[in-house]
Design a protein around this motif. Structure first.
Motif, mmCIF file in Angstrom:
data_model
loop_
_atom_site.group_PDB
_atom_site.id
_atom_site.type_symbol
_atom_site.label_atom_id
_atom_site.label_comp_id
_atom_site.label_asym_id
_atom_site.label_seq_id
_atom_site.Cartn_x
_atom_site.Cartn_y
_atom_site.Cartn_z
ATOM 1 N N ALA A 99 33.834 45.986 52.960
ATOM 2 C CA ALA A 99 33.631 45.319 51.673
ATOM 3 C C ALA A 99 34.821 44.428 51.324
ATOM 4 O O ALA A 99 34.658 43.296 50.855
ATOM 5 C CB ALA A 99 33.408 46.358 50.574
ATOM 6 N N LEU A 100 36.032 44.930 51.557
ATOM 7 C CA LEU A 100 37.234 44.151 51.283
ATOM 8 C C LEU A 100 37.253 42.883 52.123
ATOM 9 O O LEU A 100 37.578 41.796 51.630
ATOM 10 C CB LEU A 100 38.478 44.994 51.575
ATOM 11 C CG LEU A 100 39.833 44.291 51.417
ATOM 12 C CD1 LEU A 100 40.049 43.848 49.979
ATOM 13 C CD2 LEU A 100 40.973 45.209 51.866
ATOM 14 N N HIS A 101 36.899 43.014 53.390
ATOM 15 C CA HIS A 101 36.850 41.853 54.277
ATOM 16 C C HIS A 101 35.874 40.806 53.739
ATOM 17 O O HIS A 101 36.187 39.604 53.698
ATOM 18 C CB HIS A 101 36.434 42.294 55.679
ATOM 19 C CG HIS A 101 36.258 41.159 56.644
ATOM 20 N ND1 HIS A 101 37.316 40.552 57.287
ATOM 21 C CD2 HIS A 101 35.137 40.504 57.062
ATOM 22 C CE1 HIS A 101 36.856 39.587 58.066
ATOM 23 N NE2 HIS A 101 35.537 39.552 57.953
ATOM 24 N N MET A 102 34.703 41.261 53.309
ATOM 25 C CA MET A 102 33.696 40.328 52.808
ATOM 26 C C MET A 102 34.178 39.627 51.537
ATOM 27 O O MET A 102 33.989 38.413 51.368
ATOM 28 C CB MET A 102 32.376 41.066 52.546
ATOM 29 C CG MET A 102 31.747 41.679 53.794
ATOM 30 S SD MET A 102 31.419 40.446 55.088
ATOM 31 C CE MET A 102 31.148 41.535 56.510
ATOM 32 N N LEU A 103 34.811 40.372 50.656
ATOM 33 C CA LEU A 103 35.317 39.770 49.417
ATOM 34 C C LEU A 103 36.398 38.738 49.723
ATOM 35 O O LEU A 103 36.433 37.657 49.109
ATOM 36 C CB LEU A 103 35.878 40.861 48.498
ATOM 37 C CG LEU A 103 34.853 41.815 47.889
ATOM 38 C CD1 LEU A 103 35.556 42.950 47.152
ATOM 39 C CD2 LEU A 103 33.910 41.076 46.936
ATOM 40 N N ARG A 104 37.263 39.051 50.650
ATOM 41 C CA ARG A 104 38.328 38.114 51.021
ATOM 42 C C ARG A 104 37.766 36.850 51.648
ATOM 43 O O ARG A 104 38.331 35.756 51.494
ATOM 44 C CB ARG A 104 39.299 38.779 52.000
ATOM 45 C CG ARG A 104 40.226 39.808 51.363
ATOM 46 C CD ARG A 104 41.106 40.456 52.418
ATOM 47 N NE ARG A 104 42.144 41.303 51.840
ATOM 48 C CZ ARG A 104 43.040 41.980 52.557
ATOM 49 N NH1 ARG A 104 43.007 41.907 53.884
ATOM 50 N NH2 ARG A 104 43.962 42.710 51.953
#
Length: 221
Positions: free
Chosen positions: A40-45
């Motif tokens: 999820a963090l990767h996608m948000l970034r």
């Protein structure tokens, strides 16, 4: 190898209790929710909308997530960056609930989780460990607490990091419950052979002792 599968709703204390139980048993602790948070963090970034499966799936090939253990403590790596703290924000938690509902994301992480259990005695917690990830686990526990209790625990955690509104946290936990229990793929349910452990109104140490008692009883059978 012995596998202990712990499932339950958000804020039930799974991570804290499972980590302490693993330490007491000398097992490897695996927080599977952290893996979904890392994605999820990767996608948000990357500016990817976690609520749009097609966008998430198209970027899965660019994700490299793994676990490493330093003195028995799990650390989550996104590529080579330790994101163990970065993934513990409300924004990432909300995005994690969305990406975890995508079948391709769950499949992407499944082999990593199962390989850890093949190679180690593990205490693994998440939402579908006993039902999907480790259906043959020797011990399955469904850990829960009342909605208000779970929201209060999460609220206290957030207060330590800054300001937090209890009613907002309560609404977030309630929404997370709804998302987790109604998703089409691997919804949060208690496995038929899982033992229910409710920690409402008891301390952390009492919760750990109760879990250990359940585990020892089941393994002795």
């Amino acid at each position: 190898m012995i596998s202990i599968a712990i499932d339950g709703p958000a804020g039930a204390g799974k991570s804290t209790i499972a980590r302490r139980v693993a330490q007491r048993l000398g097992y490897l602790y695996v927080d599977t929710g952290a893996l979904y948070r890392a994605i999820a963090l990767h996608m948000l970034r990357e500016g990817t909308n976690p609520a749009v499966p097609e966008e998430v799936i198209s970027r899965l090939d660019s994700v490299q997530v793994s676990l490493q253990y330093v003195e028995g403590e799990q650390q989550v790596l996104l590529d080579t960056e330790n994101v163990s703290n970065s993934i513990r924000t409300p924004e990432v938690a909300a995005a994690s609930s969305k990406v975890s509902a995508i079948p391709q994301v769950r499949e992407f992480l499944l082999s990593l989780q199962r390989n850890l259990a093949k190679q180690n005695d593990v205490v693994m917690d998440g939402r579908d460990i006993g039902t999907v990830v480790l259906p043959n686990a020797q011990v399955k526990i469904f850990l829960t607490a009342s909605l208000e209790e779970r929201a209060r625990r999460r609220w206290k955690e957030l207060l330590e990091k800054g300001d937090a509104d209890f009613n907002t946290v309560l609404a977030d936990v309630k929404q997370r419950d709804e998302q987790d229990t109604t998703r089409a793929i691997a919804p949060l349910v208690q496995a038929p052979d899982a033992i229910l452990v409710d920690t409402t109104g008891i301390t952390l140490e009492q919760s750990i002792d109760r879990m250990l008692a359940v585990i020892h009883e089941r393994l002795s059978q």
